[in-house]
Structure formats: structure tokens, C-alpha cells
Design a protein around this motif. Structure first.
Motif, short mmCIF file in Angstrom:
data_model
loop_
_atom_site.label_atom_id
_atom_site.label_comp_id
_atom_site.label_asym_id
_atom_site.label_seq_id
_atom_site.Cartn_x
_atom_site.Cartn_y
_atom_site.Cartn_z
N UNK A 115 -55.04 18.48 -93.85
CA UNK A 115 -54.28 19.11 -94.93
C UNK A 115 -52.83 18.64 -94.93
N UNK A 116 -52.09 19.00 -93.88
CA UNK A 116 -50.70 18.56 -93.81
C UNK A 116 -50.45 17.92 -92.45
N UNK A 117 -50.77 16.65 -92.33
CA UNK A 117 -50.60 15.95 -91.05
C UNK A 117 -49.14 15.56 -90.84
N UNK A 118 -48.46 16.31 -90.01
CA UNK A 118 -47.02 16.10 -89.82
C UNK A 118 -46.69 14.98 -88.84
N UNK A 119 -47.52 14.82 -87.81
CA UNK A 119 -47.20 13.86 -86.77
C UNK A 119 -48.37 12.95 -86.46
N UNK A 120 -48.07 11.71 -86.04
CA UNK A 120 -49.11 10.77 -85.67
C UNK A 120 -48.61 9.91 -84.51
N UNK A 121 -49.52 9.51 -83.64
CA UNK A 121 -49.18 8.63 -82.52
C UNK A 121 -50.37 7.74 -82.23
N UNK A 122 -50.09 6.48 -81.91
CA UNK A 122 -51.13 5.50 -81.60
C UNK A 122 -51.17 5.24 -80.10
N UNK A 123 -52.36 5.35 -79.55
CA UNK A 123 -52.60 5.00 -78.15
C UNK A 123 -52.96 3.52 -78.12
N UNK A 128 -56.72 4.59 -79.68
CA UNK A 128 -56.98 5.82 -80.41
C UNK A 128 -55.76 6.18 -81.25
N UNK A 129 -55.98 7.02 -82.26
CA UNK A 129 -54.87 7.63 -82.99
C UNK A 129 -54.97 9.14 -82.83
N UNK A 130 -53.83 9.77 -82.66
CA UNK A 130 -53.72 11.22 -82.52
C UNK A 130 -52.87 11.74 -83.68
N UNK A 143 -60.89 7.04 -83.14
CA UNK A 143 -60.64 5.64 -82.83
C UNK A 143 -59.73 5.05 -83.91
N UNK A 144 -59.41 3.79 -83.81
CA UNK A 144 -58.44 3.18 -84.73
C UNK A 144 -58.93 3.10 -86.16
N UNK A 145 -60.25 3.24 -86.37
CA UNK A 145 -60.82 3.20 -87.72
C UNK A 145 -61.08 4.59 -88.28
N UNK A 165 -46.92 9.75 -76.92
CA UNK A 165 -47.96 9.44 -75.95
C UNK A 165 -47.42 8.61 -74.80
N UNK A 166 -47.99 8.86 -73.64
CA UNK A 166 -47.73 8.06 -72.44
C UNK A 166 -49.10 7.68 -71.86
N UNK A 167 -49.83 6.80 -72.57
CA UNK A 167 -51.22 6.53 -72.22
C UNK A 167 -51.41 5.92 -70.84
N UNK A 168 -50.44 5.16 -70.38
CA UNK A 168 -50.59 4.54 -69.06
C UNK A 168 -50.58 5.57 -67.94
#
Length: 299
Positions: A115-123, A128-130, A143-145, A165-168
């Protein structure tokens, strides 16, 4: 070889087609390499409501990367794959584009249960995307798709906004600007949640990790400040607290010894020393409505 036989002609045609595709593939690989090399100097990507722009840090040269958007709020990218993602709160979608694509085609990645996606981050490590959604009050991942979507957090959360994100190290940080404004951290799977910042915080609009010094920075839109802490929320420091300078900061990025942020009221992108807030400069002004900002750099 008898080139007049049907099988031989078919084989030769197929061989020629393979060779043609190989040449085309090598051409685009080489071209993509040249384009990335030409953009080797660090850039800032920022959402400007109806477009996504990029500005070269060394020269402050600004260009429009993607135009004709409805209401872009947050963005992130996958550098090695050349992908940029953004949230559109008017279309209620998450979209993606190949940065160096000649086709200029935006692809809808997420368009259901959003609905209202305020934030996004890519791993960029596990691909992945969050994203956050402050109507559904949850944090999701795919996943990325946009496939294999899962809800990671949907309880004890009111108005989730920014993500970092801090994926490492397997960590995710997120902000909530609801009735109990705070910053939390947890695993990339949403487990082991921990509140790390809960005092002197109101509207934590933007989050970024300074990988060089291993500190977390955030903007606060209602307390007119930029603050930082260690990754566990300790050693909180105020970088800038000034209503005149920071009437409504939103996005935030770090490069070298500078902190960059967008300002809604001044419709501008600014920067200052990341440790003490000195040497404030206007990078670019007269923007439409600057939102999120990210450092675009292979490092």
C-alpha cells in the motif's frame, strides 16, 4: 561436408545464430563495462518525487536517470547487476530498472499486498530486496525479481519507515515513527529484534550505515537533527541539531567524511562534516521534493 543437405544447412544456420548472439552479448558486456567505468566516480542517487536523479559528487553535475514517475519515495540499487529499485506510494508498487538499459523500461516488481511502501533496501550479498509498508505495518522480503515474498515482521510495529542492511554481518536496521518512535535491529530473517535507540527520537526518516567507521546515522524530521551511534545503539552523538538548518530532513547518505541529506522544506540536497556537522554546503537546490538518497559506488 555437403552443404546442400537440409541437416547441414540447419546446423550452419544455428551455428551462425549462436555466433551472432555471442557477438551481441560480448558487445553489451563491453558497453556495460565502459558505462560503469565512465561512472566510476562516486555518485548520489536520489528520489525527486517524479524522477530519480543522479549527481556526481566530485563535480556536482546533476542528471535525470529515470523520469515520468508518480511518487517515488525510497530507492536502492544493486551495483554489480546494474539495477535500481524504488518505491512508489501513489502507484502502491515497487519498481526496478536496469540502470544502463537502452529500452528505458520500468518493471513492476511488487504490486500485491502493498500500500504505502516507505522504505526499501537491497541485499547485495544474498540478492534480496526488503521493504517497509506503514499501512500494512510490516516488513517484507523477496528475491530481486519480486518472487518468493515473505513477511518478516508484522507485530509490535506501527509506522515502519527506513531500512539499512548489513548483510555481511546478517543484520537489518529499521525505524518506526509511530507512537513509540525508535530504531530497532534484528537478523536478516526478522528474528532477534532489539530496540537500540528510543530516547530523543521523533520522526526517524532516514537510516544509513557508515561502513568505514561502523556507525549508524539517522535523520529526525521533527527534532531537526542528524544523529549517529555505534551499531548497537551506544555512544549516541548529535551531528547537527538546528531548526534553521534542518527544518525537515529526510534521506541520508555517507561518503568519506561527509554526511549528505535531503531537506523537504528547502527542497535541496545538502552536506556537512559527518562528525561535527560543520562546513554545511548546499549541493543542489530548487528540487521538486527530494526524498531518499543513496551513495552509488562499487565500494
Amino acid at each position: 561436408i555437403d552443404i546442400n543437405t537440409t541437416d547441414t544447412k540447419s546446423f550452419l544456420n544455428q551455428l551462425l545464430e549462436w555466433k551472432r548472439m555471442e557477438i551481441i552479448s560480448l558487445f553489451f558486456i563491453a558497453l556495460f563495462g565502459l558505462l560503469k567505468e565512465s561512472c566510476a566516480s562516486p555518485q548520489l542517487l536520489y528520489a525527486n518525487i517524479n524522477e530519480i536523479d543522479q549527481i556526481e559528487i566530485d563535480t556536482w553535475t546533476n542528471t535525470t536517470l529515470i523520469s515520468g514517475l508518480s511518487r517515488a519515495i525510497s530507492l536502492d540499487y544493486h551495483y554489480s547487476l546494474g539495477l535500481v529499485y524504488w518505491t512508489d506510494v501513489l502507484d502502491s508498487k515497487i519498481k526496478m530498472r536496469q540502470i544502463d538499459s537502452f529500452l528505458n523500461v520500468n518493471k513492476d516488481i511488487i504490486q500485491t499486498r502493498i500500500n504505502r511502501p516507505d522504505g526499501i533496501a537491497v541485499d547485495w550479498v544474498y540478492n534480496h530486496i526488503y521493504w517497509t509498508d506503514d499501512i500494512y505495518d510490516h516488513i517484507q522480503v523477496s528475491d530481486l525479481e519480486g518472487r518468493m515474498t515473505r513477511t518478516l515482521i508484522n507485530y509490535g510495529i506501527e509506522n515502519p519507515r527506513a531500512l539499512a542492511l548489513d548483510p555481511e554481518n546478517g543484520m537489518m536496521f529499521f525505524s518506526d515513527w509511530g507512537s513509540l518512535p525508535r530504531i530497532e535491529r534484528c537478523g536478516l530473517d526478522g528474528k532477534d529484534r532489539e530496540i537500540i535507540v528510543i530516547t530523543d527520537i521523533g520522526w526517524p526518516n532516514g537510516l544509513v550505515i557508515d561502513q568505514t567507521e561502523r556507525r549508524l546515522y539517522w535523520t529526525d524530521g521533527i527534532r531537526y537533527q542528524i544523529k549517529s551511534s555505534k551499531m548497537d545503539g551506544s555512544d549516541v552523538r548529535t551531528v547537527i541539531k538546528d531548526k534553521t538548518v534542518l527544518p525537515h530532513p529526510f534521506g541520508i547518505a555517507i561518503y568519506g567524511d561527509k554526511v549528505y541529506w535531503t531537506n523537504w522544506e528547502y527542497k535541496s540536497l545538502l552536506r556537512a562534516n559527518k562528525r561535527d556537522g560543520t562546513a554545511i554546503e548546499v549541493v543542489i537546490s530548487d528540487l521538486n521534493s527530494p526524498m531518499d538518497v543513496k551513495l552509488y559506488d562499487e565500494n
